[in-house]
Design a protein around this motif. Structure first.
Motif, short mmCIF file in Angstrom:
data_model
loop_
_atom_site.label_atom_id
_atom_site.label_comp_id
_atom_site.label_asym_id
_atom_site.label_seq_id
_atom_site.Cartn_x
_atom_site.Cartn_y
_atom_site.Cartn_z
N GLU A 63 0.83 -1.21 0.00
CA GLU A 63 0.00 0.00 0.00
C GLU A 63 0.86 1.25 0.00
OE1 GLU A 63 -0.13 -2.25 2.66
OE2 GLU A 63 -1.60 -3.51 1.65
N ASP A 64 1.98 1.21 0.73
CA ASP A 64 2.90 2.35 0.77
C ASP A 64 3.48 2.61 -0.62
OD1 ASP A 64 2.73 2.66 3.64
OD2 ASP A 64 4.09 0.94 3.82
N VAL A 65 3.85 1.53 -1.29
CA VAL A 65 4.43 1.66 -2.63
C VAL A 65 3.41 2.26 -3.57
CG1 VAL A 65 5.35 0.39 -4.61
CG2 VAL A 65 6.07 -0.23 -2.29
N ARG A 66 2.20 1.76 -3.54
CA ARG A 66 1.16 2.26 -4.45
C ARG A 66 0.86 3.74 -4.19
NH1 ARG A 66 -2.07 -2.50 -2.82
NH2 ARG A 66 -0.80 -4.17 -3.66
N ALA A 67 0.87 4.14 -2.93
CA ALA A 67 0.58 5.53 -2.58
C ALA A 67 1.72 6.46 -2.98
CB ALA A 67 0.30 5.66 -1.08
N ALA A 68 2.94 5.99 -2.84
CA ALA A 68 4.10 6.85 -3.07
C ALA A 68 4.50 6.96 -4.53
CB ALA A 68 5.30 6.35 -2.26
N MET A 69 4.27 5.92 -5.29
CA MET A 69 4.73 5.90 -6.69
C MET A 69 3.68 6.55 -7.59
SD MET A 69 7.77 4.77 -6.65
CE MET A 69 8.05 4.50 -8.39
N THR A 70 3.83 7.84 -7.79
CA THR A 70 2.89 8.59 -8.62
C THR A 70 3.39 8.77 -10.05
OG1 THR A 70 3.83 10.69 -7.88
CG2 THR A 70 1.96 9.79 -6.61
N ASN A 71 4.53 8.19 -10.36
CA ASN A 71 5.06 8.26 -11.72
C ASN A 71 4.16 7.47 -12.66
OD1 ASN A 71 7.25 8.72 -9.81
ND2 ASN A 71 8.57 8.82 -11.59
N LEU A 72 4.07 7.93 -13.89
CA LEU A 72 3.23 7.26 -14.88
C LEU A 72 4.08 6.39 -15.79
CD1 LEU A 72 0.92 10.23 -15.90
CD2 LEU A 72 0.50 8.45 -14.19
N CYS A 73 3.51 5.25 -16.17
CA CYS A 73 4.16 4.32 -17.08
C CYS A 73 3.15 3.97 -18.17
CB CYS A 73 4.59 3.05 -16.34
SG CYS A 73 5.20 1.75 -17.42
N ARG A 74 3.45 4.38 -19.38
CA ARG A 74 2.50 4.14 -20.46
C ARG A 74 2.40 2.67 -20.82
NH1 ARG A 74 5.88 7.48 -24.94
NH2 ARG A 74 7.66 6.09 -25.06
N CYS A 75 3.37 1.87 -20.42
CA CYS A 75 3.33 0.43 -20.71
C CYS A 75 2.61 -0.36 -19.62
CB CYS A 75 4.75 -0.10 -20.89
SG CYS A 75 5.66 0.69 -22.22
N GLY A 76 2.35 0.26 -18.48
CA GLY A 76 1.61 -0.40 -17.41
C GLY A 76 2.41 -1.43 -16.64
N THR A 77 3.67 -1.16 -16.38
CA THR A 77 4.50 -2.13 -15.65
C THR A 77 4.38 -1.98 -14.13
OG1 THR A 77 6.48 -0.72 -15.68
CG2 THR A 77 6.18 -2.23 -17.55
N TYR A 78 3.31 -1.40 -13.67
CA TYR A 78 3.15 -1.13 -12.23
C TYR A 78 3.29 -2.36 -11.34
CZ TYR A 78 1.39 3.27 -14.11
OH TYR A 78 1.26 4.44 -14.81
N PRO A 79 2.75 -3.52 -11.70
CA PRO A 79 2.95 -4.70 -10.83
C PRO A 79 4.43 -5.07 -10.69
CG PRO A 79 1.12 -5.09 -12.31
CD PRO A 79 1.79 -3.82 -12.77
N ARG A 80 5.20 -4.95 -11.77
CA ARG A 80 6.63 -5.26 -11.71
C ARG A 80 7.37 -4.20 -10.91
NH1 ARG A 80 7.88 -6.75 -17.94
NH2 ARG A 80 6.17 -5.31 -18.26
N VAL A 81 6.94 -2.94 -11.02
CA VAL A 81 7.55 -1.86 -10.24
C VAL A 81 7.35 -2.16 -8.75
CG1 VAL A 81 7.30 0.58 -9.58
CG2 VAL A 81 7.34 -0.07 -12.00
N GLU A 82 6.14 -2.50 -8.38
CA GLU A 82 5.85 -2.80 -6.97
C GLU A 82 6.70 -3.98 -6.48
OE1 GLU A 82 2.13 -4.58 -4.51
OE2 GLU A 82 1.67 -2.87 -5.81
#
Length: 161
Positions: free
Chosen positions: A121-140
């Motif tokens: 939850e902390d990661v999701r709240a803090a990471m406001t950068n945008l990724c047009r490829c949608g790699t958010y699960p890998r970022v987390e």
């Protein structure tokens, strides 16, 4: 106007207007091309750098406001990709197109400096950068991996058990 900047541990003298965005000084005047231009409005985070250890958007930061600060770009995070975030990024195969990655890495490393044992939850709240490829699960996954690798995440997981 002559400005003195400390970037990645080294002093640089630049001739620039105080209201020029830090991004353009980094890229065009000093050749730090790892910091990317994305939106120009401070929304996407492709231009994220550290100023005195905090993640800031270089596209909306006037260079005159950071003349006495310690600035770190992606090039200064580590010389050999040995930073825990960089290693985790590689293991988790985060990049797809890669354009946003330097900003993501800088935001993630600032997060771990501020909060060494973040939860999802902390990661999701803090990471406001945008990724047009949608790699958010890998970022987390990469951020949580880096926290565990540093020992903080493992200690946090033990405390919750």
């Amino acid at each position: 106007m002559k400005l003195q900047l400390k970037i990645n541990g080294k002093r640089h003298a630049v001739e620039a207007e105080r209201d020029m965005p830090l991004l353009w000084v980094l890229r065009d005047y000093l050749g730090f091309s790892g910091t990317k231009f994305g939106c120009g409005a401070g929304l996407c985070g492709a231009c994220t750098v550290h100023v005195d250890g905090k993640a800031v958007r270089a596209c909306i930061t006037p260079v005159g406001t950071v003349a006495r600060a310690d600035i770190t770009t992606i090039e200064g995070l580590s010389a050999d990709n040995s930073h825990p975030i960089q290693r985790a990024w590689i293991v988790e195969q985060v990049p797809q197109c890669g354009y946003c990655q330097s900003g993501m890495i800088m935001a993630a490393s600032a997060l771990l400096k501020e909060k060494p044992a973040p939860g999802p939850e902390d990661v999701r709240a803090a990471m406001t950068n945008l990724c047009r490829c949608g790699t958010y699960p890998r970022v987390e996954r990469a951020i949580l991996r880096a926290a565990r690798a540093s020992g903080a995440g493992a200690a946090d997981e033990r405390a919750q058990s």
